[in-house]
Design a protein around this motif. Sequence first.
Motif: not given
Length: 457
Positions: A250-264
Motif C-alpha cells: 500500500v505504501g507504493e500506491v500512486q493516488m494520482e492514477k485514481l481519477p482515470n480508473l474512476i472514469q473507466m
Amino acid sequence: MNSIKVSLLISFCLLSFFAFSQKALVTNVHIVSMDGKEVLKNQAVYIVDGKIDQIIPLTAQTPRMYSENLIDGQGAYIFPGLAEFHAHLPVENDGNTQLQEESMWLYLANGVLRIRSMLGHPSHIDLRARVNSGETPGPRVYISGPSFNGNSVTSPQQATKMVREQKEAGYDHLKIHPGVELDEMWEISKTAKELGIPFGGHVPLAVGIKNALGSGFKSIEHMDGYMEGLLPDNLEIDPATSGPFNLKLVGEVQMEKLPNLIQMTLDQGTYIAPTLTLFDRYFGYIPADEFRQAPEMKYLPGFLIQQWVNAKKQMERAGMLDKEFVAPYLEFRRKLFMELHQSGVPMIMASDSPQVFNVPGFSIHHEIRLMSEAGMSNYEILKSGSVEPAKYMGEENDWGMIKKGMAADFVMVQNNPLEDLNTMQKPLGVMIRGQWISGEKLQAELDRIEKNHERKP
C-alpha cells in the motif's frame, strides 16, 4: 373532499381488498420510501397479493376494524429491506439443509430481504426455488454459479463451455476468482454477453483492473484490483510476500492514477461491492480470539467458528496481519471507498457472509457501521442496500423502494434510520412477499438457532 368522505372511501377500498385477495394493512407508520430523502409521516400501507397497492395518509377517521390482517406500527418507521449482495450460502450436506435454512432466518432477523450469493453450488438452485416461492422462509435469492478460477478454468475454450453450462443450469450470475488468465477472461466476457448473464468478482492478477472493467465486469467485489492498478508500472508483485490482497504494497500506491480508473468505472457502469467488514475482521489486526467472542457467533456451529479462528491465526503467526502493515491498508481502503462513492460509482451493500467472523445478517450491520465511519451518509448507506441492488439486477421498477406497485418487502423499526442507523439492528418485524413476520417470531427463530448450536461446557 372532507375527512369523513376520505374515511368512507378508505373503508370501501379496504372492504374490497380484504374481500377478494390476500391482503394486509399496515397502519400508523412513517415511511422511508427511498424515493428521495423525504419521510412520509403518518401513513397506512395497503398490500394486495404481495404488492403495495396503496399508500394513504392517516386521518383520525381511518378505520381500524380489519384486525385479522392489521399491523399497527404505533408510530414506527418502515424502510425497504436491506440487501446482502455478497453472500456465501451454505451448501446442502447429504440432503441436510439445516444451515441453509438457518442462514435464511438470520438474514430475515436482521432486516436483510435480498441476497446475492457469490459462491455457487447446485444445491443453491433448489434453495432459491424454495425460498422465492415462499416454501422456505427467507429473503429473495439470486445465485452465482461455481467460481471461475485457476483450478476450474483450464483454457479459453473450456471457459466458454463453463459459461454456457452455468447459464443453462439457471444461475443468475458468474463469479470470477483469482487465477483466470487474460485470454480466458475475454472468452468468458464474450460468451456471457452473448447469453445475457452478468459476471463479476475478484480481479485476477493476470487480468488487471483495466481489463476487468473493459471486459464488462458488472461488479468488482472487495474493491479488488484498484490498489494494484495504482502501483508503479514497473513494480513486480510477488504474492508470496506481499500479503493478502497485496496489502503490504500500500505504501507504493500512486493516488494520482485514481481519477482515470474512476472514469473507466463510471464509463463501464460497474458497481462496487466493498465488503469493508471482511477486511476489518478477517484481514484486520484485531486478534481472532476477540472476534471468536462476538455475541452473534452463537448462531453458527462451533466447528465453523474454529475454522475461521484457525485461518486468521495462521496469518497472524506469519506476521501478515501486524498492525504496522494492516492499519495503512485499511485507511487506504476507506479513502478509496469514499473516492469511488463521491465520484458517483454505485455501491451495493455487501459484507461477505457467512465468511470469516461475518455471521449472516449481523455482518451487514458491521458493514453499515464501517460505511458510516468512512463518511457515507445514512441516506446513501440505505440506498446502497435498496435502490442500487435493485438497479444492479435491472429490477428497479419492482423493488428497492416503498411505492405503489412495488414488492411489499420492507422492515419496521422503532426510529428513523436516516437519523439512527443502530435502529435497524432490531427489527420490530419484516414484511416479505406481503407476509408479515413479527419481531417476536424473528427472536423465537434466533433462540431456536442458538439452541441448535449450544456449546457444551
